[in-house]
Design a protein around this motif. Structure first.
Motif, PDB file in Angstrom:
ATOM      1  N   LYS A  34       0.830  -1.205   0.000  1.00 36.97           N
ATOM      2  CA  LYS A  34       0.000   0.000   0.000  1.00 36.97           C
ATOM      3  C   LYS A  34       0.867   1.258   0.000  1.00 36.97           C
ATOM      4  O   LYS A  34       0.567   2.248  -0.685  1.00 36.97           O
ATOM      5  N   MET A  35       1.962   1.217   0.740  1.00 38.01           N
ATOM      6  CA  MET A  35       2.871   2.357   0.784  1.00 38.01           C
ATOM      7  C   MET A  35       3.459   2.621  -0.611  1.00 38.01           C
ATOM      8  O   MET A  35       3.591   3.774  -1.034  1.00 38.01           O
ATOM      9  N   HIS A  36       3.783   1.546  -1.308  1.00 40.55           N
ATOM     10  CA  HIS A  36       4.307   1.690  -2.675  1.00 40.55           C
ATOM     11  C   HIS A  36       3.258   2.299  -3.599  1.00 40.55           C
ATOM     12  O   HIS A  36       3.562   3.161  -4.433  1.00 40.55           O
ATOM     13  N   ASP A  37       2.015   1.858  -3.453  1.00 38.90           N
ATOM     14  CA  ASP A  37       0.930   2.424  -4.259  1.00 38.90           C
ATOM     15  C   ASP A  37       0.753   3.913  -3.971  1.00 38.90           C
ATOM     16  O   ASP A  37       0.580   4.726  -4.890  1.00 38.90           O
ATOM     17  N   ASP A  38       0.795   4.260  -2.688  1.00 39.63           N
ATOM     18  CA  ASP A  38       0.553   5.643  -2.288  1.00 39.63           C
ATOM     19  C   ASP A  38       1.682   6.578  -2.739  1.00 39.63           C
ATOM     20  O   ASP A  38       1.428   7.700  -3.201  1.00 39.63           O
ATOM     21  N   LYS A  39       2.932   6.126  -2.615  1.00 42.03           N
ATOM     22  CA  LYS A  39       4.075   6.992  -2.914  1.00 42.03           C
ATOM     23  C   LYS A  39       4.474   6.949  -4.383  1.00 42.03           C
ATOM     24  O   LYS A  39       5.212   7.830  -4.847  1.00 42.03           O
ATOM     25  N   LYS A  40       4.013   5.884  -5.077  1.00 42.19           N
ATOM     26  CA  LYS A  40       4.278   5.760  -6.515  1.00 42.19           C
ATOM     27  C   LYS A  40       5.769   5.818  -6.847  1.00 42.19           C
ATOM     28  O   LYS A  40       6.198   6.439  -7.826  1.00 42.19           O
ATOM     29  N   ARG A  41       6.561   5.172  -6.023  1.00 38.04           N
ATOM     30  CA  ARG A  41       8.006   5.067  -6.241  1.00 38.04           C
ATOM     31  C   ARG A  41       8.527   3.897  -5.403  1.00 38.04           C
ATOM     32  O   ARG A  41       7.791   3.286  -4.636  1.00 38.04           O
ATOM     33  N   ARG A  42       9.810   3.614  -5.581  1.00 39.08           N
ATOM     34  CA  ARG A  42      10.425   2.541  -4.794  1.00 39.08           C
ATOM     35  C   ARG A  42      10.331   2.824  -3.296  1.00 39.08           C
ATOM     36  O   ARG A  42      10.507   3.970  -2.853  1.00 39.08           O
ATOM     37  N   ILE A  43      10.061   1.766  -2.553  1.00 37.51           N
ATOM     38  CA  ILE A  43      10.017   1.845  -1.092  1.00 37.51           C
ATOM     39  C   ILE A  43      11.270   1.172  -0.532  1.00 37.51           C
ATOM     40  O   ILE A  43      11.574   0.023  -0.881  1.00 37.51           O
ATOM     41  N   LEU A  44      11.981   1.865   0.340  1.00 36.99           N
ATOM     42  CA  LEU A  44      13.166   1.293   0.992  1.00 36.99           C
ATOM     43  C   LEU A  44      12.829   0.981   2.447  1.00 36.99           C
ATOM     44  O   LEU A  44      12.449   1.870   3.219  1.00 36.99           O
ATOM     45  N   VAL A  45      12.967  -0.279   2.795  1.00 40.72           N
ATOM     46  CA  VAL A  45      12.726  -0.744   4.162  1.00 40.72           C
ATOM     47  C   VAL A  45      14.064  -1.114   4.776  1.00 40.72           C
ATOM     48  O   VAL A  45      14.859  -1.839   4.166  1.00 40.72           O
ATOM     49  N   MET A  46      14.337  -0.640   5.984  1.00 41.05           N
ATOM     50  CA  MET A  46      15.562  -1.009   6.690  1.00 41.05           C
ATOM     51  C   MET A  46      15.211  -1.901   7.876  1.00 41.05           C
ATOM     52  O   MET A  46      14.374  -1.538   8.709  1.00 41.05           O
ATOM     53  N   LEU A  47      15.847  -3.056   7.918  1.00 39.63           N
ATOM     54  CA  LEU A  47      15.664  -3.987   9.031  1.00 39.63           C
ATOM     55  C   LEU A  47      16.990  -4.107   9.779  1.00 39.63           C
ATOM     56  O   LEU A  47      17.982  -4.549   9.216  1.00 39.63           O
ATOM     57  N   ALA A  48      16.995  -3.682  11.025  1.00 41.59           N
ATOM     58  CA  ALA A  48      18.208  -3.712  11.843  1.00 41.59           C
ATOM     59  C   ALA A  48      18.060  -4.719  12.966  1.00 41.59           C
ATOM     60  O   ALA A  48      16.998  -4.824  13.586  1.00 41.59           O
ATOM     61  N   ALA A  49      19.135  -5.453  13.232  1.00 40.58           N
ATOM     62  CA  ALA A  49      19.098  -6.465  14.291  1.00 40.58           C
ATOM     63  C   ALA A  49      20.517  -6.832  14.680  1.00 40.58           C
ATOM     64  O   ALA A  49      21.448  -6.661  13.894  1.00 40.58           O
ATOM     65  N   PRO A  50      20.703  -7.369  15.884  1.00 42.78           N
ATOM     66  CA  PRO A  50      22.040  -7.791  16.302  1.00 42.78           C
ATOM     67  C   PRO A  50      22.530  -8.971  15.473  1.00 42.78           C
ATOM     68  O   PRO A  50      21.724  -9.671  14.840  1.00 42.78           O
ATOM     69  N   PRO A  51      23.829  -9.224  15.484  1.00 44.03           N
ATOM     70  CA  PRO A  51      24.349 -10.436  14.849  1.00 44.03           C
ATOM     71  C   PRO A  51      23.648 -11.671  15.424  1.00 44.03           C
ATOM     72  O   PRO A  51      23.420 -11.755  16.626  1.00 44.03           O
ATOM     73  N   GLY A  52      23.289 -12.596  14.546  1.00 44.12           N
ATOM     74  CA  GLY A  52      22.675 -13.834  14.996  1.00 44.12           C
ATOM     75  C   GLY A  52      21.170 -13.806  15.121  1.00 44.12           C
ATOM     76  O   GLY A  52      20.550 -14.814  15.482  1.00 44.12           O
ATOM     77  N   ALA A  53      20.542 -12.673  14.790  1.00 45.14           N
ATOM     78  CA  ALA A  53      19.092 -12.558  14.943  1.00 45.14           C
ATOM     79  C   ALA A  53      18.315 -13.085  13.746  1.00 45.14           C
ATOM     80  O   ALA A  53      17.084 -13.056  13.745  1.00 45.14           O
ATOM     81  N   GLY A  54      19.006 -13.537  12.711  1.00 46.06           N
ATOM     82  CA  GLY A  54      18.331 -14.127  11.564  1.00 46.06           C
ATOM     83  C   GLY A  54      17.792 -13.134  10.565  1.00 46.06           C
ATOM     84  O   GLY A  54      16.895 -13.462   9.777  1.00 46.06           O
ATOM     85  N   LYS A  55      18.367 -11.936  10.546  1.00 47.57           N
ATOM     86  CA  LYS A  55      17.819 -10.883   9.683  1.00 47.57           C
ATOM     87  C   LYS A  55      17.998 -11.182   8.199  1.00 47.57           C
ATOM     88  O   LYS A  55      17.096 -10.928   7.406  1.00 47.57           O
ATOM     89  N   SER A  56      19.160 -11.737   7.803  1.00 45.66           N
ATOM     90  CA  SER A  56      19.383 -12.058   6.391  1.00 45.66           C
ATOM     91  C   SER A  56      18.398 -13.107   5.905  1.00 45.66           C
ATOM     92  O   SER A  56      17.845 -13.001   4.806  1.00 45.66           O
ATOM     93  N   THR A  57      18.179 -14.117   6.729  1.00 45.61           N
ATOM     94  CA  THR A  57      17.237 -15.176   6.367  1.00 45.61           C
ATOM     95  C   THR A  57      15.816 -14.640   6.318  1.00 45.61           C
ATOM     96  O   THR A  57      15.032 -15.003   5.432  1.00 45.61           O
ATOM     97  N   LEU A  58      15.485 -13.757   7.255  1.00 43.25           N
ATOM     98  CA  LEU A  58      14.118 -13.234   7.305  1.00 43.25           C
ATOM     99  C   LEU A  58      13.790 -12.400   6.069  1.00 43.25           C
ATOM    100  O   LEU A  58      12.718 -12.567   5.477  1.00 43.25           O
ATOM    101  N   VAL A  59      14.677 -11.499   5.657  1.00 45.23           N
ATOM    102  CA  VAL A  59      14.354 -10.687   4.476  1.00 45.23           C
ATOM    103  C   VAL A  59      14.311 -11.557   3.219  1.00 45.23           C
ATOM    104  O   VAL A  59      13.528 -11.302   2.300  1.00 45.23           O
ATOM    105  N   SER A  60      15.136 -12.598   3.177  1.00 45.69           N
ATOM    106  CA  SER A  60      15.080 -13.538   2.058  1.00 45.69           C
ATOM    107  C   SER A  60      13.733 -14.259   2.030  1.00 45.69           C
ATOM    108  O   SER A  60      13.121 -14.440   0.973  1.00 45.69           O
ATOM    109  N   PHE A  61      13.257 -14.647   3.222  1.00 46.68           N
ATOM    110  CA  PHE A  61      11.949 -15.311   3.323  1.00 46.68           C
ATOM    111  C   PHE A  61      10.824 -14.362   2.919  1.00 46.68           C
ATOM    112  O   PHE A  61       9.881 -14.761   2.212  1.00 46.68           O
ATOM    113  N   LEU A  62      10.904 -13.113   3.342  1.00 43.96           N
ATOM    114  CA  LEU A  62       9.867 -12.139   2.990  1.00 43.96           C
ATOM    115  C   LEU A  62       9.833 -11.913   1.479  1.00 43.96           C
ATOM    116  O   LEU A  62       8.755 -11.754   0.893  1.00 43.96           O
ATOM    117  N   GLU A  63      11.004 -11.905   0.853  1.00 46.56           N
ATOM    118  CA  GLU A  63      11.051 -11.783  -0.611  1.00 46.56           C
ATOM    119  C   GLU A  63      10.313 -12.957  -1.260  1.00 46.56           C
ATOM    120  O   GLU A  63       9.531 -12.762  -2.200  1.00 46.56           O
TER     121      GLU A  63
END
Length: 246
Positions: A34-63
């Protein structure tokens, strides 16, 4: 749901509960769409987490999940690990830790071992250009690979330890984000995960424990205590290892 992926040169297999998918991940993808529809441009999301929190795997899963949930949008996962300084640099440069000079390679993964200026410049390019190149980090090579992927997604999920960190070099990076996510967890859970990961990349258990306790855990504590508020804050449950709303 079981999810398998190769993250930075290492095969990963994780399980996400249907509860997390239905209550956190699916609503998040709909909100970003919805944010992409509203802004009509690329949306950049930043996900920050400590080492070992699984952030790389999570964004891959969300993709991957996005292909089913919001098939009309291209969701693309990228990471800041491609901005590690090269191993050759870390071996030949020193920094001060607890009052003594040590080789940077001994604390690889600490903020000083990243090229934060290059990261900031590339983030600006992602926000400005329709498509651009992006580096990745290969844990088996122990070095970044330049221009490894092309960023051209509608919704870009950028993950990294220090994206929301209130520290020199990384402060205010989140100003470039349209949406921010943070993950926190108990220190001991993260320590175990980090030791397992270090061992999986070719180190002995003893060497992995020594590095994690000397270097990684300092970064874990920094991420847990110096991270700015995010739009969505998640917590890893110590007993179930599932993501929950904080």
């Amino acid at each position: 749901m079981e999810y398998k992926a190769n993250i930075n040169g290492i095969d990963i297999e994780v399980t996400y509960s249907q509860e997390s998918i239905d209550n956190i991940f699916v609503p998040l993808l709909h909100e970003l769409s919805k944010m992409h529809d509203d802004k009509k441009r690329r949306i950049l999301v930043m996900l920050a987490a400590p080492p070992g929190a699984g952030k790389s795997t999570l964004v891959s899963f969300l993709e991957e999940l996005s292909k089913e949930i919001i098939p009309g949008k291209k969701v693309q996962a990228i990471g800041m690990d491609g901005f590690h300084r090269r191993q050759e640099y870390l071996l030949t440069h020193k920094t001060t830790v607890n009052g003594r000079m040590i080789p940077m390679v001994d604390i690889k993964g600490a903020p000083v071992t990243f090229d934060s200026d290059a990261l900031r410049s590339k983030i600006q390019e992602v926000c400005r250009e329709k498509s651009c190149k992006w580096p990745i980090y290969d844990r088996l090579l122990h070095n970044p690979v330049e221009d490894a992927i092309t960023v051209d997604g509608d919704i870009v999920l950028l993950e990294g330890n220090y994206l929301l960190a209130d520290i020199d070099g990384f402060r205010n990076l989140s100003e470039f984000a349209d949406y921010t996510i943070s993950i926190s967890a108990e220190e001991e859970l993260l320590r175990k995960r980090l030791i397992d990961r270090k061992e999986a990349s070719g180190n002995t258990r003893q060497k992995a424990e020594k590095f994690v306790d000397f270097s990684d855990m300092a970064n874990v504590r920094l991420c847990l205590t110096k991270t700015r508020k995010a739009d969505l804050e998640l917590l890893i449950d110590t007993d179930t290892c599932e993501y929950k709303l904080k």
